[in-house]
Every structure is written in structure tokens, then in C-alpha cells.
Write a protein that holds these residues in place. Sequence first.
Motif, mmCIF file in Angstrom:
data_model
loop_
_atom_site.group_PDB
_atom_site.id
_atom_site.type_symbol
_atom_site.label_atom_id
_atom_site.label_comp_id
_atom_site.label_asym_id
_atom_site.label_seq_id
_atom_site.Cartn_x
_atom_site.Cartn_y
_atom_site.Cartn_z
ATOM 1 N N LEU A 204 0.808 -1.208 0.000
ATOM 2 C CA LEU A 204 0.000 0.000 0.000
ATOM 3 C C LEU A 204 0.843 1.260 0.000
ATOM 4 O O LEU A 204 0.296 2.363 -0.086
ATOM 5 N N ASP A 205 2.154 1.131 0.089
ATOM 6 C CA ASP A 205 2.989 2.322 0.196
ATOM 7 C C ASP A 205 3.621 2.725 -1.139
ATOM 8 O O ASP A 205 4.407 3.660 -1.200
ATOM 9 N N GLY A 206 3.276 2.038 -2.209
ATOM 10 C CA GLY A 206 3.801 2.385 -3.528
ATOM 11 C C GLY A 206 2.761 3.093 -4.371
ATOM 12 O O GLY A 206 1.729 3.545 -3.878
ATOM 13 N N ASP A 207 3.039 3.207 -5.666
ATOM 14 C CA ASP A 207 2.110 3.816 -6.598
ATOM 15 C C ASP A 207 1.154 2.736 -7.086
ATOM 16 O O ASP A 207 1.427 2.031 -8.042
ATOM 17 N N LEU A 208 0.037 2.602 -6.420
ATOM 18 C CA LEU A 208 -0.905 1.528 -6.712
ATOM 19 C C LEU A 208 -1.585 1.743 -8.059
ATOM 20 O O LEU A 208 -2.012 2.851 -8.390
ATOM 21 N N THR A 209 -1.704 0.676 -8.814
ATOM 22 C CA THR A 209 -2.404 0.731 -10.095
ATOM 23 C C THR A 209 -3.509 -0.309 -10.083
ATOM 24 O O THR A 209 -3.260 -1.505 -10.168
ATOM 25 N N GLY A 210 -4.755 0.174 -9.945
ATOM 26 C CA GLY A 210 -5.878 -0.740 -10.045
ATOM 27 C C GLY A 210 -6.022 -1.226 -11.476
ATOM 28 O O GLY A 210 -6.183 -2.407 -11.754
ATOM 29 N N MET A 211 -5.957 -0.276 -12.402
ATOM 30 C CA MET A 211 -5.978 -0.565 -13.833
ATOM 31 C C MET A 211 -5.216 0.553 -14.520
ATOM 32 O O MET A 211 -5.511 1.737 -14.317
ATOM 33 N N GLY A 212 -4.221 0.209 -15.314
ATOM 34 C CA GLY A 212 -3.367 1.204 -15.936
ATOM 35 C C GLY A 212 -4.082 2.043 -16.976
ATOM 36 O O GLY A 212 -5.181 1.695 -17.448
ATOM 37 N N GLU A 213 -3.457 3.162 -17.347
ATOM 38 C CA GLU A 213 -4.061 4.051 -18.323
ATOM 39 C C GLU A 213 -4.239 3.332 -19.653
ATOM 40 O O GLU A 213 -3.358 2.615 -20.120
ATOM 41 N N HIS A 214 -5.415 3.525 -20.246
ATOM 42 C CA HIS A 214 -5.733 2.825 -21.491
ATOM 43 C C HIS A 214 -6.927 3.488 -22.161
ATOM 44 O O HIS A 214 -7.628 4.298 -21.553
ATOM 45 N N THR A 215 -7.133 3.153 -23.406
ATOM 46 C CA THR A 215 -8.378 3.476 -24.088
ATOM 47 C C THR A 215 -9.146 2.181 -24.288
ATOM 48 O O THR A 215 -8.559 1.092 -24.298
ATOM 49 N N ASP A 216 -10.453 2.286 -24.440
ATOM 50 C CA ASP A 216 -11.239 1.095 -24.747
ATOM 51 C C ASP A 216 -11.131 0.808 -26.241
ATOM 52 O O ASP A 216 -10.852 1.686 -27.048
ATOM 53 N N PHE A 217 -11.357 -0.445 -26.589
ATOM 54 C CA PHE A 217 -10.940 -0.925 -27.900
ATOM 55 C C PHE A 217 -11.946 -0.654 -29.019
ATOM 56 O O PHE A 217 -11.555 -0.460 -30.164
ATOM 57 N N GLY A 218 -13.242 -0.700 -28.702
ATOM 58 C CA GLY A 218 -14.243 -0.793 -29.748
ATOM 59 C C GLY A 218 -14.963 0.490 -30.104
ATOM 60 O O GLY A 218 -14.345 1.538 -30.318
ATOM 61 N N ILE A 219 -16.289 0.413 -30.175
ATOM 62 C CA ILE A 219 -17.108 1.541 -30.612
ATOM 63 C C ILE A 219 -17.598 2.359 -29.429
ATOM 64 O O ILE A 219 -17.411 3.578 -29.378
ATOM 65 N N VAL A 220 -18.206 1.695 -28.448
ATOM 66 C CA VAL A 220 -18.693 2.420 -27.272
ATOM 67 C C VAL A 220 -18.718 1.469 -26.080
ATOM 68 O O VAL A 220 -18.913 0.260 -26.232
ATOM 69 N N THR A 221 -18.485 2.033 -24.892
ATOM 70 C CA THR A 221 -18.514 1.281 -23.639
ATOM 71 C C THR A 221 -19.596 1.861 -22.737
ATOM 72 O O THR A 221 -19.686 3.078 -22.576
ATOM 73 N N VAL A 222 -20.399 0.982 -22.159
ATOM 74 C CA VAL A 222 -21.418 1.371 -21.178
ATOM 75 C C VAL A 222 -20.978 0.814 -19.837
ATOM 76 O O VAL A 222 -20.812 -0.404 -19.684
ATOM 77 N N LEU A 223 -20.782 1.691 -18.859
ATOM 78 C CA LEU A 223 -20.184 1.294 -17.584
ATOM 79 C C LEU A 223 -21.122 1.546 -16.413
ATOM 80 O O LEU A 223 -21.559 2.676 -16.189
ATOM 81 N N TRP A 224 -21.395 0.469 -15.662
ATOM 82 C CA TRP A 224 -21.992 0.619 -14.328
ATOM 83 C C TRP A 224 -20.841 0.566 -13.330
ATOM 84 O O TRP A 224 -19.932 -0.262 -13.470
ATOM 85 N N ALA A 225 -20.871 1.429 -12.333
ATOM 86 C CA ALA A 225 -19.800 1.417 -11.327
ATOM 87 C C ALA A 225 -20.334 1.869 -9.985
ATOM 88 O O ALA A 225 -21.298 2.640 -9.895
ATOM 89 N N ASP A 226 -19.682 1.363 -8.927
ATOM 90 C CA ASP A 226 -19.949 1.870 -7.589
ATOM 91 C C ASP A 226 -19.629 3.359 -7.530
ATOM 92 O O ASP A 226 -18.751 3.856 -8.255
ATOM 93 N N ARG A 227 -20.286 4.047 -6.613
ATOM 94 C CA ARG A 227 -19.982 5.466 -6.401
ATOM 95 C C ARG A 227 -18.835 5.586 -5.401
ATOM 96 O O ARG A 227 -18.972 6.097 -4.298
ATOM 97 N N VAL A 228 -17.699 5.074 -5.844
ATOM 98 C CA VAL A 228 -16.471 5.059 -5.049
ATOM 99 C C VAL A 228 -15.370 5.663 -5.910
ATOM 100 O O VAL A 228 -15.254 5.344 -7.093
ATOM 101 N N ARG A 229 -14.568 6.545 -5.360
ATOM 102 C CA ARG A 229 -13.487 7.168 -6.124
ATOM 103 C C ARG A 229 -12.516 6.114 -6.655
ATOM 104 O O ARG A 229 -12.379 5.042 -6.096
ATOM 105 N N GLY A 230 -11.863 6.458 -7.741
ATOM 106 C CA GLY A 230 -10.880 5.560 -8.331
ATOM 107 C C GLY A 230 -10.725 5.779 -9.818
ATOM 108 O O GLY A 230 -9.607 5.844 -10.334
#
Length: 353
Positions: A204-230
Motif C-alpha cells: 500500500l505504500d507504492g504507486d498503486l495501479t488498479g488498472m493502468g491508463e488505457h483506451t477502450d478498444f471498440g465503438i462504445v462502452t457502457v459502464l456501471w460502477a460503484d460510487r467510489v473514487r478511483g
Amino acid sequence: MDKPEPGDAFVVPTVDISAYVGAGSATARRDVARAIDDACATVGFIQIVGHGIPDTVIEGLTSAVDDFFGLRPDDKKRYRVPGANRGYTAPKTESLSLSAGVESASRMNDFFEAFNVGVEARSFAGLDLDEADYGINLWPDIDGYRARIEAYFQAAQRVARTLTRIFADALGEEPDFFERLTDHSIDVLRMNNYALPPGTDVTLDGDLTGMGEHTDFGIVTVLWADRVRGLQVLARDGSWHDVEPADGALLVNLGDLTARLTNDRWMSTLHRVKPPVVDGTIERRRSVAFFHDGNADAVISTLASHLEYDNGLAYEPITVTDHIAAKLAGSRGGKLNSAAVREATRVLQAAEK
């Protein structure tokens, strides 16, 4: 910077798409298409409301997500499908930044875990499609799991197709323009869990990466997500901003193929996930992304109406399957995607700020 400065005006626009979900007037639909065009041209991320997915379907989805990720690690690993965009992905076995052409300091270090399902080639009778372009689902042995996930999958697929209908209007194309690119689309539902299971080798003391920087691959993405920062989105000025879904909203972002169609007037926005550490523990965050990627054999070329953008340097035509294969070779195969020149440039410019 990771957070907006005081007074920063960065906003993810909210658009009510109910005029396209129901029997909206021509004027109402025109207003929605105009709002979507503006959001796609300025941010590339959108909060959508009026999508019509019932709360009961969302509740079924989240309970199924919890049921699977609540399994013991060894039980989850039974659902790994090596070499395919299906099944279980364990923590620290992917590096999304490689798909965007960016060499990470530590490869395969994203600490999220995921489970993927999607359409199968055999879903399209009579088309003789290759299962290697799609994938075979492996369903967990959990009571009611498949039914709950399929209910949400169908709802999210409807929303994605509603969005591409809006996109056609916003771009001045024929109403069925995207239907011709997506009538046997590679559609994938990816359920993500950002937490640290027991025994995970992450400090927990380093530069944590939940998911690295990226673009999505296709035409469009529909995302449901918790209302939690990140979730963080890269603005056009090269600054990173936290984004949380509004109550009842879904987040929508464009993928690379739509950016190619519009020559980056509508940009495939770079994003990453860095869940916060609270009292020495990573705050758990869940998200479920529906990727509407297009037909495997579709050829994506820049629209004639958009050749003037980006100094007239249009993307080279590419098939959906070839584009996705190059991206997956980065995220899941550990191979730097050298074709992602524009994405990598934006990441590196942001890092210099």
C-alpha cells in the motif's frame, strides 16, 4: 496532476437519452444528438440517465458480481480461460497500459480481478463466424448467476445500440450506419473487482495501479460502477480528473474505433483506475463494463466528413478483429502495442505535466 485544481471547470456532461429510449419527438431527439456530439467532442465521457434499465436488473447484476468475487481464490481460478477474452482474470496478470502503447514500470501489475462473458460466434446462425474472434463462455456454478448476468447483458446491449443510433444522428450519417458495423458485434461484459484478496502481493505504500491508463478498444462502452473514487479520466489539456457516476446514471465512453471513424474529433478518452486507500486498506470498488466493439470482419475507415480533422492525417483502415487482437496482445499478453501511437503520445505528454 491527479486531481483538478480549485475552480477547475472539468465536468463529465450528463445527457438524458430517454427521447431515444421511448417515443421522443424529433425536436427532443435532435437536442439529445446535439448534446451527445458536444460531449463526445469535448470530453469523450458522458453520464447518461433515462437509459431505462430497471433497478431490479442492476440489483441482480451486483448480487451476481458479489457472489462470484466472494468465492475462494482457488475456486475463482477454476474459471480461467488462457488465451481468450473470457473467464476469470486474477490480480496482477494484466497491464492495460501496454495496450495503449505505454511501457509500464512493472509489467502485469494491475491489481484488479475480472470475469468476462460475451456473445459467441454460434450466436449468429448462418454466418460461419470464427469462435477465435469471439470466445466461448464459461459460466460459474453459482445458483442463478447466468440468468442475472444475461438480464443485465441484454439491457446494456440495448443501451449501447441506442447510443450508436444517437451517434449516427449526431454525425449526420444514415440511421442504420452503425447497424451495418454491429449486426454481429463482438460484445463483451467485463466485471471488475478492485480489492485485495488475502495473500495478494501488493503493498500500500507504492504507486498503486488498479488498472493502468488505457483506451477502450471498440465503438462504445457502457459502464456501471460503484460510487467510489478511483476512476480517473485524462482531459484534453493533459490533466487527470476523478470521475464518479451520478446516482442512477451509467458512464459512457467512446472506444478507439469511433475515434478512427471521426479522426479523433470524438476522442477515445484515456482513463485509469486508482482506488483510494482508507485506514490502510484499499476501498473496494466494483465496475461492470459492456464493450460494444463491432463486427469482427468490419473494416473501420475515417468518415469522409471527418478527413479534415487532425491536420488531414486519417487513420489507416483496419478490421475490428485485427485492432482488438493488437490491443489484447498488450493488456493480456504483455506485448507492447506499437500501433497505439496517438494514445501513447497523450499518456507521455500528461506524465510531463
